[in-house]
Design an enzyme around this catalytic site. Structure first.
Site, PDB file in Angstrom:
ATOM      1  N   ASP A  54       0.825  -1.205   0.000  1.00 33.28           N
ATOM      2  CA  ASP A  54       0.000   0.000   0.000  1.00 33.28           C
ATOM      3  C   ASP A  54       0.859   1.255   0.000  1.00 33.28           C
ATOM      4  OD1 ASP A  54      -2.823  -0.152  -0.017  1.00 33.28           O
ATOM      5  OD2 ASP A  54      -2.884  -0.926   2.015  1.00 33.28           O
ATOM      6  N   GLU A  79      -4.505   7.544   0.426  1.00 31.87           N
ATOM      7  CA  GLU A  79      -5.124   7.041   1.641  1.00 31.87           C
ATOM      8  C   GLU A  79      -4.112   6.867   2.760  1.00 31.87           C
ATOM      9  OE1 GLU A  79      -7.527   3.068   3.217  1.00 31.87           O
ATOM     10  OE2 GLU A  79      -6.737   3.113   1.186  1.00 31.87           O
ATOM     11  N   ASP A 153      -5.918   5.404  -4.343  1.00 39.62           N
ATOM     12  CA  ASP A 153      -6.088   4.302  -3.390  1.00 39.62           C
ATOM     13  C   ASP A 153      -5.151   3.201  -3.868  1.00 39.62           C
ATOM     14  OD1 ASP A 153      -6.792   2.384  -1.581  1.00 39.62           O
ATOM     15  OD2 ASP A 153      -8.947   2.673  -1.786  1.00 39.62           O
ATOM     16  N   ILE A 155      -4.136   0.205  -2.828  1.00 33.70           N
ATOM     17  CA  ILE A 155      -4.774  -1.114  -2.915  1.00 33.70           C
ATOM     18  C   ILE A 155      -6.120  -1.002  -2.225  1.00 33.70           C
ATOM     19  CG2 ILE A 155      -4.663  -3.574  -2.378  1.00 33.70           C
ATOM     20  CD1 ILE A 155      -1.680  -3.425  -2.313  1.00 33.70           C
ATOM     21  N   ASP A 156      -7.172  -0.796  -3.017  1.00 27.70           N
ATOM     22  CA  ASP A 156      -8.517  -0.781  -2.457  1.00 27.70           C
ATOM     23  C   ASP A 156      -8.898  -2.212  -2.085  1.00 27.70           C
ATOM     24  OD1 ASP A 156     -11.024   0.623  -1.881  1.00 27.70           O
ATOM     25  OD2 ASP A 156     -11.842  -0.586  -3.505  1.00 27.70           O
ATOM     26  N   THR A 158      -8.043  -3.663   0.976  1.00 28.67           N
ATOM     27  CA  THR A 158      -6.802  -4.183   1.548  1.00 28.67           C
ATOM     28  C   THR A 158      -7.020  -5.501   2.278  1.00 28.67           C
ATOM     29  OG1 THR A 158      -6.101  -1.889   1.849  1.00 28.67           O
ATOM     30  CG2 THR A 158      -4.811  -3.566   2.963  1.00 28.67           C
ATOM     31  N   ASP A 298     -11.529   6.172  -2.533  1.00 29.37           N
ATOM     32  CA  ASP A 298     -12.270   5.012  -3.021  1.00 29.37           C
ATOM     33  C   ASP A 298     -13.052   5.335  -4.288  1.00 29.37           C
ATOM     34  OD1 ASP A 298     -11.696   3.273  -0.782  1.00 29.37           O
ATOM     35  OD2 ASP A 298     -13.178   4.382   0.378  1.00 29.37           O
TER      36      ASP A 298
END
Length: 377
Positions: A54, A79, A153, A155-156, A158, A298
């Site tokens: 991330d 994020e 984002d 890694i949406d 996670t 997101d």
């Protein structure tokens, strides 16, 4: 804009490569998780994790875009905090250094004693990405980058990325959970209006390559700027009865109100970005969320693609309030330049009051009509 669009796609491809690399060795991957705490914690989850992937992906995207487009420096938001706690309890500030060797040394302070892994990640960070996409190369647009800002984002979904499940069977094409719902999201919005104008969604774990059994990805993009509407996808055809996708955490009252719209065949999935992607791909006609558990990072990228395809994403509470007050105009769309007044940490960028992401205006209207009498919305 065309150069920026290609840069965003290239950044998403590099990000997807890093995401796959970090999952390749499961014992190593288990060492790369650190719990989000304090103001950065998303209150939706009992346990919410950030990973080195991330943080590294976010910093790579910031570095690469800022280097190519200096006008964007200071306007690329993500994020994640770029601080990561290593196995010795030391806090390391993750960033892209001048050389692969310097970046490897920094990563080694997190990964010690896994020098080979640090060097592999550093090589991925500094690699050049070549896009072999004739359609994308042919896009010719012009908008000053200094008018835009970026939400990332890295890694949406996670939690699904960490869990790594590959055995979740899709229902009508929609995966209820699993690794396929982990996405890289990069969206650009107009700094002045907050309107999303460009979005890239990358699916790092789209499918396994049969000969090598390694993961292959794919990406989607959309542009909605002025009167221009362009996308790598075609608009999905409308269905007479809307197919709806929700979060499993959605309340009983909302489920009961929406059930009759779709023959009581509600679908459920993980990840806000993935649920919006389901609408973009025509697997669902709308994604409905009544809670403020999603954030600017997101929604920005998928919202831009939905706008490019003729749909959008509205603030649910605001749309219902306008409807009850007799306002017959278009419901208020989400914007990405206004922090929530009085909020702190991640909550400053929450989509308060929920959202509806939709492909066709008639389905948005049907959803709002069904929810207008639900108490508390």
């Amino acid at each position: 804009m065309a150069g920026l669009l290609q840069a965003l796609v290239g950044a998403s491809e590099k990000a997807a490569h890093i995401a796959r690399l970090c999952r390749r060795e499961e014992p190593l991957f288990q060492l790369l998780v650190a719990e989000k705490t304090g103001a950065d914690r998303n209150r939706r989850f009992l346990q919410d994790f950030k990973t080195l992937a991330d943080v590294l992906i976010q910093e790579v995207i910031k570095h690469d875009l800022g280097k190519e487009f200096p006008e964007l420096q200071g306007h690329i938001h993500g994020e994640e905090s770029n601080e990561f706690k290593n196995g010795q309890g030391e806090t390391v500030t993750v960033r892209v250094c001048a050389t692969p060797g310097d970046t490897a040394a920094l990563l080694l302070s997190v990964l010690e004693p896994e020098r080979a892994a640090a060097e592999l990640l550093a090589a991925a960070v500094h690699r050049d990405v070549t896009l072999e996409d004739a359609e994308l190369a042919g896009v010719a647009l012009s908008v000053p980058p200094q008018d835009l800002a970026i939400w990332i984002d890295p890694i949406d979904s996670t939690n699904e990325y960490i869990g790594g499940r590959e055995d979740v069977a899709p229902v009508d094409g929609i995966a209820p959970a699993g690794l396929c719902s982990a996405l890289v999201l990069i969206g650009a919005y107009d700094r002045r209006t907050g309107c999303p104008v460009l979005g890239v969604i990358n699916e790092p774990f789209f499918r396994r390559d049969p000969p090598t059994h390694r993961w292959q990805g794919r990406y989607h993009w959309g542009v909605a700027y002025g009167e221009t509407r362009l996308s790598s996808l075609s608009p999905p055809p409308p269905c007479p009865a809307p197919r709806l996708v929700l979060s499993r955490a959605e309340g009983a009252a909302v489920r009961a109100a929406l059930g009759p719209l779709c023959g009581h065949r509600l679908r459920f999935a993980a990840g806000a970005g993935y649920k919006m992607l389901c609408v973009i791909l025509g697997l669902a006609d709308a994604y409905v969320l009544s809670q403020g558990s999603t954030f600017a990072w997101d929604a920005c990228a998928p919202h831009a693609i939905l706008r490019a395809l003729g749909g959008g994403a509205v603030a649910l509470a605001g749309a219902l309030r306008a409807r009850r007050e007799g306002d017959t105009g278009e419901p208020p769309e989400l914007v990405y330049n206004r922090p929530v007044e009085g909020a702190t940490g991640a909550e400053r960028w929450a989509n308060q009051g929920g959202l509806v992401a939709y492909a066709h205006p008639q389905h948005l209207e049907a959803v709002l009509a069904a929810l207008a009498t639900v108490p508390g919305l």
